[in-house]
Enzyme design. Structure first.
Site, mmCIF file in Angstrom:
data_model
loop_
_atom_site.group_PDB
_atom_site.id
_atom_site.type_symbol
_atom_site.label_atom_id
_atom_site.label_comp_id
_atom_site.label_asym_id
_atom_site.label_seq_id
_atom_site.Cartn_x
_atom_site.Cartn_y
_atom_site.Cartn_z
ATOM 1 N N HIS A 20 1.293 -1.160 -0.351
ATOM 2 C CA HIS A 20 0.241 0.345 0.245
ATOM 3 C C HIS A 20 0.632 1.554 0.208
ATOM 4 C CE1 HIS A 20 -3.220 -3.142 2.852
ATOM 5 N NE2 HIS A 20 -3.601 -2.777 0.931
ATOM 6 N N LYS A 44 -16.317 -7.321 3.613
ATOM 7 C CA LYS A 44 -15.238 -8.040 4.744
ATOM 8 C C LYS A 44 -16.469 -7.330 6.052
ATOM 9 C CE LYS A 44 -10.705 -7.620 2.075
ATOM 10 N NZ LYS A 44 -9.969 -7.027 2.029
ATOM 11 N N ARG A 94 -2.029 -6.453 -7.975
ATOM 12 C CA ARG A 94 -0.408 -8.064 -7.558
ATOM 13 C C ARG A 94 -0.745 -8.362 -9.067
ATOM 14 N NH1 ARG A 94 -2.667 -8.200 -1.597
ATOM 15 N NH2 ARG A 94 -4.827 -7.625 -3.463
ATOM 16 N N SER A 132 -2.723 -7.687 3.214
ATOM 17 C CA SER A 132 -2.920 -7.687 4.596
ATOM 18 C C SER A 132 -3.519 -9.167 5.161
ATOM 19 C CB SER A 132 -3.993 -6.752 4.700
ATOM 20 O OG SER A 132 -3.815 -5.654 4.482
#
Ligand code: ADP
Length: 166
Positions: A20, A44, A94, A132
């Protein structure tokens, strides 16, 4: 007169990783200001860190005036962007696994708000496996996450797991 270029970088940041921070730092090479928008993501349901903790991690990493840290919840990202007067959403990519979801999200947002553009930055090689959720998994079992998250996040992860062992 020059126009100030602003991008919103939204995410859960649970917690902030060096993946990040790399996107934020590189974003600042392209934009005059980056608004890091910490979401209460409906997908989430539970986060490890509270919004206040997640905001604080980012504040400690970026005390700069050109990084604004904000929170948003229960509203569309495009509506949030409009409310901030911003028409660029910044996201990091990513792997191929990110691509499909991000493509959906970007196209849905374009459909909802054609005036708002999503800009992607490819991750740096050093961070392509850093997420994360994986960081939390590794830290939970005592793995060394230094160098993958800022030092103050390493400390917070240790503290969190010490607290849960009590
Ligand atoms: P979200 O719940 O919105 O996916 P995250 O905090 O997981 O929130 O991620 C926020 C943004 O940062 C996403 O665009 C994600 O792809 C990107 N990101 C996360 N980790 C990395 C990394 N290691 N390198 C580059 N971008 C990343």
């Amino acid at each position: 007169m020059s126009i100030s270029r602003v991008a919103i970088y939204p995410g859960s940041f649970d917690p902030l990783t060096n993946g990040h921070t790399s996107i934020i730092a590189r974003g600042l090479n392209m934009f005059d200001k980056v608004i890091v928008a910490v979401a209460h993501n409906v997908r989430k349901s539970s986060t490890m860190f509270t919004v206040e903790e997640r905001v604080s991690f980012i504040e400690q990493a970026f005390p700069n005036h050109n990084v604004e840290i904000d929170t948003f919840a229960s509203m569309l990202l495009v509506d949030y962007a409009r409310a901030k007067g911003c028409n660029v959403i910044l996201r990091g990519l990513r792997a191929v696994s990110d691509f499909e979801y991000e493509l959906q999200l970007a196209n849905m947002n374009r459909r909802l708000a054609p005036d708002i553009e999503t800009v992607f930055m490819m991750t740096e090689e050093a961070h392509f496996y850093v997420s994360s959720s994986l960081i939390k998994e590794v830290a939970r079992f005592g793995g060394d996450v230094r160098g993958m998250v800022p030092d103050h996040v390493v400390d917070a992860l240790h503290q969190k797991y010490l607290d849960t062992q009590d």
